[in-house]
Design an enzyme around this catalytic site. Sequence first.
Site, PDB file in Angstrom:
ATOM      1  CB  ALA A   1      -0.912  -0.004   1.221  1.00 60.08           C
TER       2      ALA A   1
ATOM      3  N   GLY B   1       0.751  -5.569   0.766  1.00 58.55           N
ATOM      4  CA  GLY B   1      -0.350  -5.718  -0.178  1.00 58.55           C
ATOM      5  C   GLY B   1       0.081  -6.279  -1.516  1.00 58.55           C
TER       6      GLY B   1
ATOM      7  CD  GLU C   1      -2.380  -8.423   2.445  1.00 56.21           C
ATOM      8  OE1 GLU C   1      -3.062  -8.835   3.398  1.00 56.21           O
ATOM      9  OE2 GLU C   1      -2.238  -7.202   2.190  1.00 56.21           O
TER      10      GLU C   1
ATOM     11  CD  GLU D   1       1.288  -6.267   5.813  1.00 59.21           C
ATOM     12  OE1 GLU D   1       0.820  -6.190   4.671  1.00 59.21           O
ATOM     13  OE2 GLU D   1       2.064  -7.192   6.156  1.00 59.21           O
TER      14      GLU D   1
END
Length: 340
Positions: free
Chosen positions: A146, A191, A194, A214
């Site tokens: 992100a 992300g 992910e 994270e």
Amino acid sequence: MASLLRRSSSSFIFTQHKRSKLCSIINCQILNSPIPNSQNPIFSHNFSTFFTSHHHHHNNYTPFNYTSYRTLILDSSTSQSIKLHKLSDSDSGILEVKLDREHRKNAIGTNMLRELELTFDAISADSSANVVVISSSVPKVFCAGADLKERKTMSEAQVRAFVNSLRSAFTFIEELHIPTIAVIEGAALGGGLEMAMSCDLRVCGEDAILGLPETGLAIIPGAGGTQRLPRLVGKSVAKELIFTGRKISGREAMSVGLVNFCVPAGEAHVKALQIARDINQKGPIAIKMAKKAINEGLDTDMASALELEEYCYKQLLDTKDRLEGLAAFAEKRQPRYKGE
């Protein structure tokens, strides 16, 4: 069995309905605004909100002509961060999605997320698509996760909405009816990893760096990482990687089952394209039914999963492709499948 089939059927109709509603709005309201941005109000709807608001109306689904919408998305000049290309000739049926936000190392911000949602919605509506390859145009990085610079400017409510949208977008990729292959060269973090885990297959280069860092930011992977990682590598390995935030190499990712193939650096795209071509030669409807049977079967008990397999097999019995496969085998030639 009946309840399982109703669930599968309604899920399919529901996805189709959601697409038709979104495409309808896009064709009517923002056809002259090709680059998604915060000024286009329709994009404030994330996938989960759209799913929830239309869930009880899926029986009202009617077919919709996606041509204008598809043209809008498939013209790569209309997108700043996501490029979509359809291969041609013998590779017709293979689509390539390129992440191209070089100045931020493909970090996913609000606009890039909206482009990603629209791109995959267009792919889902494209009946000619058989397989998707997701890669990066930016050297030494797949996706850095992100956009944390943008995150610092967001309120708590905005962060929550963004993460929910990101999670829904990756679920949409995971549930796409055709196979998806992630090409990882360089970093796939947070992300970015992910997103790769939401794909069906992953191919990485030896210099790839993969991780979910994270917890070092006092948060957890919020776009599917805590659920997809243990399903791929097992609970214990997933806990170690998430608890510590440790980054692993492409070789280690291969050894723990996080990626399907690890190849010399710079060769991941070639390998992914080879796999895509192998898939593209198979019966398109069979591939879709195989994905459905595997994905949905793993979420239920064995007896129900076998009934689902029976259902999926039954969908193939009355297809022209099945007869073409038998004819090609008898005539010792390559089959010519048309997805019919």
